[in-house]
Design a protein around this motif. Structure first.
Motif, PDB file in Angstrom:
ATOM      1  N   ASP A  17       0.927  -1.248   0.034  1.00  0.00           N
ATOM      2  CA  ASP A  17      -0.013   0.153  -0.067  1.00  0.00           C
ATOM      3  C   ASP A  17       1.020   1.074  -0.218  1.00  0.00           C
ATOM      4  OD1 ASP A  17      -1.612   2.200   0.762  1.00  0.00           O
ATOM      5  OD2 ASP A  17      -2.970   0.941   1.890  1.00  0.00           O
ATOM      6  N   GLY A  38       5.701   6.574 -10.608  1.00  0.00           N
ATOM      7  CA  GLY A  38       4.599   5.529 -10.782  1.00  0.00           C
ATOM      8  C   GLY A  38       4.893   5.015 -12.302  1.00  0.00           C
ATOM      9  N   TYR A  39       4.227   3.706 -12.372  1.00  0.00           N
ATOM     10  CA  TYR A  39       4.614   2.889 -13.725  1.00  0.00           C
ATOM     11  C   TYR A  39       3.906   1.791 -13.860  1.00  0.00           C
ATOM     12  CZ  TYR A  39       6.712   0.715 -17.701  1.00  0.00           C
ATOM     13  OH  TYR A  39       6.742   0.149 -19.156  1.00  0.00           O
ATOM     14  N   GLY A  40       3.107   1.797 -14.705  1.00  0.00           N
ATOM     15  CA  GLY A  40       2.132   0.361 -14.939  1.00  0.00           C
ATOM     16  C   GLY A  40       1.269   0.302 -13.711  1.00  0.00           C
ATOM     17  N   GLY A  41       1.046   1.165 -13.061  1.00  0.00           N
ATOM     18  CA  GLY A  41      -0.107   0.947 -11.896  1.00  0.00           C
ATOM     19  C   GLY A  41       0.740   0.641 -10.740  1.00  0.00           C
ATOM     20  N   MET A  42       1.938   0.898 -10.536  1.00  0.00           N
ATOM     21  CA  MET A  42       2.623   0.518  -9.588  1.00  0.00           C
ATOM     22  C   MET A  42       3.740   1.594  -9.136  1.00  0.00           C
ATOM     23  SD  MET A  42       4.396  -3.332 -10.560  1.00  0.00           S
ATOM     24  CE  MET A  42       4.657  -3.048 -12.050  1.00  0.00           C
ATOM     25  N   ARG A  43       4.115   1.735  -7.738  1.00  0.00           N
ATOM     26  CA  ARG A  43       4.951   2.964  -7.354  1.00  0.00           C
ATOM     27  C   ARG A  43       6.156   2.498  -6.520  1.00  0.00           C
ATOM     28  NH1 ARG A  43       0.901   6.551  -3.740  1.00  0.00           N
ATOM     29  NH2 ARG A  43       2.626   8.053  -3.110  1.00  0.00           N
ATOM     30  N   PRO A  61       7.082  -1.957  -5.091  1.00  0.00           N
ATOM     31  CA  PRO A  61       6.065  -3.243  -5.385  1.00  0.00           C
ATOM     32  C   PRO A  61       6.883  -4.589  -5.324  1.00  0.00           C
ATOM     33  CG  PRO A  61       6.100  -1.904  -7.297  1.00  0.00           C
ATOM     34  CD  PRO A  61       7.240  -1.293  -6.421  1.00  0.00           C
TER      35      PRO A  61
END
Length: 140
Positions: A17, A38-43, A61
Motif C-alpha cells: 500500500d 509510478g509506472y504500470g499501476g505500480m509505485r 512493489p
C-alpha cells in the motif's frame, strides 16, 4: 591492500500500500521523500533521513520483477503478511522518545518495546504497514 571505497546508497523494502508506507516513513519516522515514481499501476517511493542525503530506502512493489513466478509472488505475499520478508535496522540517539513517537502512530505494530539485549544493544521493533520488521537500536 587498501579497503574499497564503497557506501550503502539504497536498501529496498516492499510495500503493498504505497500511501500507507509513504505516511509511515514520512510522517511517523520523519524521512524526506526523495522520489515518487509510478509506472504500470505500480509505485516506487524513495525516502531517507534529511541529514543523510546519500542513503535511501526504496519502497517498491514486491512483484515488479518480471522474472518472478506466480508461486514466488504468492510466497512473497505470504512472507510479507507474516513479517518475515523485509527487515531494516535503524538507529537513534533517544530510543525511548523514538519508540513513543512510532507507537503513537496508528500504522505501526509494536513487536518489542525498548529492551536491553544480552548482546550489548538497547533496541525496539515495529512492523511497518507492509509487515516489514523495523528494528531501532539506540546509539551509545
Amino acid at each position: 591492500m587498501t579497503g574499497m571505497d564503497i557506501t550503502i546508497q539504497a536498501s529496498f523494502l516492499p510495500h503493498d500500500d504505497p500511501d500507507a508506507s509513504l505516511a509511515f516513513y514520512r510522517d511517523t519516522l520523519g524521512f524526506e521523500v526523495r522520489n515518487d515514481v509510478g509506472y504500470g499501476g505500480m509505485r516506487w517511493i524513495t525516502v531517507g533521513p534529511a541529514d543523510q542525503p546519500g542513503t535511501s530506502i526504496v519502497l517498491h512493489p514486491p512483484a515488479a520483477d518480471p522474472g518472478i513466478t506466480d508461486d514466488e509472488r504468492r510466497t512473497i505475499v505470504e512472507m510479507m503478511a507474516k513479517g518475515t520478508y523485509g527487515i531494516i535496522l535503524l538507529a537513534t540517539k533517544d530510543l525511548d522518545a523514538t519508540f513513543e513517537r512510532v507507537q503513537a502512530s496508528s500504522s505501526a505494530e509494536v513487536v518489542q518495546e525498548p529492551t536491553d539485549q544480552p548482546y550489548g544493544v538497547r533496541d525496539c521493533a515495529f512492523r511497518d504497514p507492509a509487515g516489514n520488521l523495523i528494528r531501532i537500536n539506540e546509539l551509545r
